[in-house]
Design an enzyme around this catalytic site. Structure first.
Site, mmCIF file in Angstrom:
data_model
loop_
_atom_site.group_PDB
_atom_site.id
_atom_site.type_symbol
_atom_site.label_atom_id
_atom_site.label_comp_id
_atom_site.label_asym_id
_atom_site.label_seq_id
_atom_site.Cartn_x
_atom_site.Cartn_y
_atom_site.Cartn_z
ATOM 1 N N GLY A 148 -10.651 1.513 -2.306
ATOM 2 C CA GLY A 148 -9.218 1.643 -2.541
ATOM 3 C C GLY A 148 -8.466 0.696 -1.624
ATOM 4 N N GLU A 149 -7.248 1.108 -1.229
ATOM 5 C CA GLU A 149 -6.408 0.318 -0.322
ATOM 6 C C GLU A 149 -5.961 -1.018 -0.917
ATOM 7 O OE1 GLU A 149 -8.384 -0.374 3.409
ATOM 8 O OE2 GLU A 149 -8.805 1.743 3.766
ATOM 9 N N GLY A 150 -6.261 -1.283 -2.175
ATOM 10 C CA GLY A 150 -5.975 -2.609 -2.726
ATOM 11 C C GLY A 150 -7.011 -3.639 -2.353
ATOM 12 N N ILE A 175 -8.005 -3.563 4.384
ATOM 13 C CA ILE A 175 -6.993 -4.278 3.612
ATOM 14 C C ILE A 175 -6.181 -5.219 4.493
ATOM 15 C CG2 ILE A 175 -5.326 -2.382 3.810
ATOM 16 C CD1 ILE A 175 -5.749 -4.976 0.934
ATOM 17 N N ILE A 210 0.849 -1.187 0.000
ATOM 18 C CA ILE A 210 0.000 0.000 0.000
ATOM 19 C C ILE A 210 0.884 1.235 0.000
ATOM 20 C CG2 ILE A 210 -1.888 1.218 1.158
ATOM 21 C CD1 ILE A 210 -2.558 -1.637 0.202
#
Length: 334
Positions: free
Chosen positions: A301-303, A103, A69
């Site tokens: 988001g955040e992967g 995440i 991240i």
């Protein structure tokens, strides 16, 4: 491998390795012998063969997935493009480091290690409505941070991001790379209202007009952020190491688009983990020719979407590498 200029990074992309055709062919042959009707596992079969080709192993498994991240702050937040203040980026980095974010839970659920790379959070990029977001030295440093973050022992990479204002950056980059109207590329991000949405479109138009970037790497420098460049550097390094990548949402895909628009085929080692609730993400994936694995209305988001898709890819490889062939099982294949 070191690079000190964008031209050197561009040259590096010309020399990245390709797929291992022997391993890909071996995986294809094995797939045709497994105890199932041809094509019965749908896209899982394609995923397993794709992964095998990049790992150079006709019967692979995922054992060391890595999530990285990247975090950065954006000067364009001065234009009022986000519903949250820039301080949230720093606060969320602390949350990542203490294991409290979504995440962290998703990485843990699928056995992935997780690293956080905070990039000069006390020094936001410049407001790109007034000029380039970064100098060449700054964007190269962020690309290097991404390049160096990838574990050479990893066998799968997910890159994610945290940066208040970065959906505006992704929209401006997409507009500069692919044209259309600014309104086509902006979304509500962290939850802006209609007035905020119109403001984001204005900011995107102004940013592209003021900078008029000449090529894709200039788009990254002029309209991107440090965390966006970090993801681009990591994705390129993964290709250098033949590590397959699962792309995350809109911001990650914008970072990846810079690589593809610089050198066609650079993203052949990547699949799209999901399509997010940001409408422009689907458009961007179409431009990249990437069909998403998941569509769950996520926009965190955040992967996070890509991390969830690790399970899909693990399932594809578990069936491909673990199933018996007709001969092994003593089953007639007709």
């Amino acid at each position: 491998m070191r690079f000190t200029t964008l031209d050197q990074f561009r040259s590096l992309l010309d020399d990245l390795p390709g797929v291992d055709e022997a391993a890909k062919n071996g995986a294809t042959e094995r797939n045709g012998q497994l105890t199932k009707p041809p094509g019965a596992l749908g896209r899982l079969e394609e995923l397993a063969i794709w992964y095998a080709g990049w790992r150079g192993d006709g019967r692979p498994m995922i054992e060391r997935p890595q999530v990285v991240i990247f975090a950065g702050n954006h000067g364009v937040c001065e234009q009022g493009v986000s519903a949250f203040p820039a301080e949230v980026t720093v606060q969320m980095v602390a949350n990542f480091e203490h294991g409290g974010a979504a995440i962290n839970q998703l990485a843990g659920a699928f056995g992935a290690s997780m690293d956080v790379v905070a990039l000069d959070l006390d020094e936001p990029t410049a407001d790109f409505t007034k000029g380039p977001a970064m100098t060449e030295d700054e964007v190269v440093a962020a690309l290097h941070a991404g390049w160096d973050s990838v574990d050479p022992e990893a066998d799968l990479l997910v890159t994610g991001e945290m940066g208040i204002g970065n959906t505006t950056s992704a929209a401006a980059m997409s507009h500069a790379l692919f044209g259309g109207a600014a309104e086509d590329w902006v979304g509500r991000g962290t939850g802006v209202d209609d007035a905020g949405l119109a403001n984001k479109a204005r900011v995107v138009r102004e940013g592209v007009a003021v900078n008029a970037p000449r090529d894709a790497l200039a788009v990254l420098q002029c309209l991107g952020g440090r965390e966006v460049a970090g993801m681009a550097g990591a994705i390129a390094r993964a290709r250098d190491l033949r590590i397959p990548v699962i792309l995350d949402g809109y911001i990650c895909s914008a970072a990846a688009a810079v690589l593809e628009e610089t050198k066609a085929g650079t993203l052949d080692h990547c699949v799209a983990g999901h399509v997010s609730a940001e409408a422009a993400h689907g458009i961007l994936l179409e431009k990249l020719g990437k069909a998403p694995l998941l569509s769950l209305g996520m926009r965190l988001g955040e992967g996070s979407g890509a991390a969830l898709a690790i399970g899909v890819l693990k399932g594809a490889l578990a069936t491909h590498s673990g199933m018996a062939t007709f001969a092994e099982a003593g089953v007639s294949d007709g």
